[in-house]
Design an enzyme around this catalytic site. Structure first.
Site, PDB file in Angstrom:
ATOM      1  CB  CYS A  75      -1.609   0.765   6.351  1.00 60.17           C
ATOM      2  SG  CYS A  75      -1.238   0.082   4.745  1.00 60.17           S
ATOM      3  CB  ALA A 103     -16.142   9.981 -31.928  1.00 61.38           C
ATOM      4  CG  LEU A 119     -11.691  -2.541 -30.280  1.00 61.55           C
ATOM      5  CD1 LEU A 119     -12.748  -3.530 -29.827  1.00 61.55           C
ATOM      6  CD2 LEU A 119     -12.253  -1.120 -30.287  1.00 61.55           C
ATOM      7  NE  ARG A 125      -3.721   2.138 -32.689  1.00 63.43           N
ATOM      8  CZ  ARG A 125      -5.017   1.853 -32.681  1.00 63.43           C
ATOM      9  NH1 ARG A 125      -5.455   0.785 -32.044  1.00 63.43           N
ATOM     10  NH2 ARG A 125      -5.893   2.630 -33.268  1.00 63.43           N
ATOM     11  CB  SER A 135     -28.426  -2.421 -24.694  1.00 65.62           C
ATOM     12  OG  SER A 135     -27.502  -2.502 -25.725  1.00 65.62           O
ATOM     13  CD  GLU A 190      -1.537   3.745   3.801  1.00 66.47           C
ATOM     14  OE1 GLU A 190      -1.314   3.136   2.721  1.00 66.47           O
ATOM     15  OE2 GLU A 190      -2.655   3.734   4.325  1.00 66.47           O
ATOM     16  CD1 TRP A 224      -9.282   8.812 -39.421  1.00 60.30           C
ATOM     17  CD2 TRP A 224     -10.415   7.859 -37.718  1.00 60.30           C
ATOM     18  NE1 TRP A 224      -8.708   7.580 -39.158  1.00 60.30           N
ATOM     19  CE2 TRP A 224      -9.393   6.986 -38.119  1.00 60.30           C
ATOM     20  CE3 TRP A 224     -11.250   7.475 -36.663  1.00 60.30           C
ATOM     21  CZ2 TRP A 224      -9.172   5.765 -37.504  1.00 60.30           C
ATOM     22  CZ3 TRP A 224     -11.033   6.255 -36.076  1.00 60.30           C
ATOM     23  CH2 TRP A 224     -10.003   5.399 -36.469  1.00 60.30           C
ATOM     24  CB  THR A 282     -18.418  -2.000 -33.449  1.00 60.98           C
ATOM     25  OG1 THR A 282     -19.491  -1.125 -33.149  1.00 60.98           O
ATOM     26  CG2 THR A 282     -17.124  -1.214 -33.472  1.00 60.98           C
ATOM     27  CG  HIS A 321      -2.001  -1.031   1.105  1.00 62.73           C
ATOM     28  ND1 HIS A 321      -3.041  -1.149   1.989  1.00 62.73           N
ATOM     29  CD2 HIS A 321      -2.231  -1.987   0.170  1.00 62.73           C
ATOM     30  CE1 HIS A 321      -3.846  -2.118   1.624  1.00 62.73           C
ATOM     31  NE2 HIS A 321      -3.376  -2.657   0.509  1.00 62.73           N
TER      32      HIS A 321
HETATM   33  N1  LIG Z   1     -14.852   7.047 -36.208  1.00 56.81           N
HETATM   34  C1  LIG Z   1     -14.343   7.464 -35.014  1.00 56.81           C
HETATM   35  C2  LIG Z   1     -14.312   6.595 -33.917  1.00 56.81           C
HETATM   36  N2  LIG Z   1     -14.790   5.328 -34.084  1.00 56.81           N
HETATM   37  C3  LIG Z   1     -14.883   4.478 -33.067  1.00 56.81           C
HETATM   38  C4  LIG Z   1     -15.132   3.027 -33.358  1.00 56.81           C
HETATM   39  O1  LIG Z   1     -16.250   2.945 -34.233  1.00 56.81           O
HETATM   40  C5  LIG Z   1     -13.935   2.413 -34.079  1.00 56.81           C
HETATM   41  O2  LIG Z   1     -14.256   1.085 -34.436  1.00 56.81           O
HETATM   42  C6  LIG Z   1     -12.745   2.270 -33.113  1.00 56.81           C
HETATM   43  O3  LIG Z   1     -12.435   3.490 -32.514  1.00 56.81           O
HETATM   44  C7  LIG Z   1     -11.537   1.840 -33.889  1.00 56.81           C
HETATM   45  O4  LIG Z   1     -10.610   1.461 -32.919  1.00 56.81           O
HETATM   46  P1  LIG Z   1      -9.077   1.231 -33.353  1.00 56.81           P
HETATM   47  O5  LIG Z   1      -9.088   0.285 -34.507  1.00 56.81           O
HETATM   48  O6  LIG Z   1      -8.406   0.681 -32.134  1.00 56.81           O
HETATM   49  O7  LIG Z   1      -8.556   2.593 -33.725  1.00 56.81           O
HETATM   50  N3  LIG Z   1     -13.836   7.023 -32.727  1.00 56.81           N
HETATM   51  C8  LIG Z   1     -13.335   8.288 -32.571  1.00 56.81           C
HETATM   52  O8  LIG Z   1     -12.914   8.669 -31.502  1.00 56.81           O
HETATM   53  N4  LIG Z   1     -13.347   9.162 -33.638  1.00 56.81           N
HETATM   54  C9  LIG Z   1     -13.819   8.787 -34.843  1.00 56.81           C
HETATM   55  O9  LIG Z   1     -13.810   9.592 -35.762  1.00 56.81           O
END
Ligand SMILES: Nc1c(/N=C/[C@@H](O)[C@H](O)[C@H](O)COP(=O)(O)O)[nH]c(=O)[nH]c1=O
Length: 363
Positions: free
Chosen positions: A84, A154, A204, A207, A300, A52, A170, A196, A50
């Protein structure tokens, strides 16, 4: 320096543990003797020393007659490490200044009592608000036994997450997207729906420019196991991937995923219930979940109000189109009286984009 200054230092030190200590809280400690800081410490990982303990090790026998500033009440129970409070008594510390008490019923007030009974002066509640703000995940977990959920969107100025043809790269710029990775870094899991994965084939992973990024566990909600085997989250070996499926999915369908080291978790209860999903995650050691959608999954989470923080990144772009998806799908709220009310915690500009952090109003 005043008590508040030393406590602020302890709060700043505590922050190094954010995202690493779950399910434990982050804690910081500063030991001062004769106006000199002689020891500092932060809790870095559950099961390890911990804050402390680290600070007392650094102070050595100069801890005698010192004052320790600690953001959270010292523990008094035998967890994975000895209490502690006992160590502070043994080290003959003169005064203990505490930021906030521990919501853990096992601890709350006991540590303070033990210290006072040993003749140690204890002052409580210095910078309490800031000390409490260190641990939203821990407090939520102590309160509800459920993981803390951050829902991130986003969107364009008109609320779209993609064009009507499904393009989304983007919407927000580099700086905003980098900010998202800071949140990925500190959450135990990142959760998306299988749609997605199919449409974006995301990594995901976290980085960050400094390279040493910590990846959250990638959780895919995919009732009938439609995740393509060639997806990045299956093939890239960069982070753990768990796929939550209906219990009806056949073993032979799971086989190629399991051979790739993917963890397939059949949920015994209704997968459409987010509470069931969160319960399953917390049973598997997940204390915080970063939800990156898409719209149906976000819908959801809204339906069940299983949201503790909302991160919204807004780009100065207009997309339009009634078929272009917005950030939250599902049936939505029908009456304004039932709206999910939040309060804005912060607004800041990141490059061309605006970032809004908001939290549900505590009713
Ligand atoms: N389209 C956008 C996003 N899109 C978010 C999700 O739909 C993407 O699948 C996800 O961020 C991709 O993750 P990666 O492959 O690890 O980079 N998220 C953002 O913040 N801005 C965006 O313009």
């Amino acid at each position: 320096m005043k008590d508040e200054d030393y406590m602020q230092l302890a709060i700043n030190i505590a922050k190094v543990g954010i995202g690493q200590t779950n399910p434990n809280p982050v804690v910081g400690a500063v030991i001062v003797n004769d106006g000199q800081v002689i020891g500092i410490g932060a809790h870095l990982k559950a099961g390890e020393a911990h804050a402390e303990v680290h600070a007392l090790q650094m102070a050595g026998d100069k801890a005698k007659n010192s004052t320790i500033y600690v953001t959270l009440e010292p523990c008094s129970h035998f967890g994975k490490t000895p209490p502690c409070a006992d160590l502070l008594i043994k080290s003959k510390v003169k005064r203990v200044v505490i930021g906030t008490t521990d919501p853990n019923p096992q601890v709350s007030g006991k540590g303070i009592k033990k210290l006072r009974e040993a003749g140690i002066e204890v002052d409580l509640g210095i910078m309490k608000l800031q000390a409490d703000e260190l641990n939203p995940v821990y407090y939520h977990y102590m309160d509800t036994g459920m993981p803390y959920v951050t829902l991130k969107s986003a969107i364009s100025l008109d609320g779209k997450i993609a064009t009507s043809t499904g393009e989304s790269k983007w919407i927000t710029g580099e700086r905003a997207r980098l900010d998202v990775h800071m949140y990925r870094q500190i959450h135990d899991a990142i959760l998306v729906g299988v749609n997605t994965v199919i449409t974006d084939n995301p990594s995901l992973t976290t980085r960050l420019p400094n390279g040493n990024s910590r990846n959250p566990i990638r959780v895919i909600l995919d009732s009938s196991l439609r995740t393509p085997l060639h997806s990045n989250v299956i093939q890239d070996d960069l982070a753990s991937t768990w796929i939550i499926v209906n219990k009806s999915v056949k073993q032979e369908k799971m086989k190629p995923f399991i051979e790739k080291g993917i963890r397939i978790i059949p949920i015994q209860d209704d997968i459409r219930s987010i509470k069931n999903v969160l319960k399953l995650l917390v049973e598997n050691g997940i204390s915080s979940v970063f939800v990156e959608g898409g719209a149906e999954i976000n819908g959801s989470f809204l339906k069940e109000r299983a949201i503790n923080q909302v991160l919204t990144y807004i780009a100065p772009k207009l997309i339009g189109g009634k078929r272009a998806p917005t950030s939250i799908g599902g049936n939505g709220i029908e009456h304004m009286a039932d709206v999910f009310q939040l309060s804005v915690k912060s607004v800041e500009q990141l490059g061309d984009d605006i970032k809004i952090v908001s939290e549900p109003i505590r009713l």
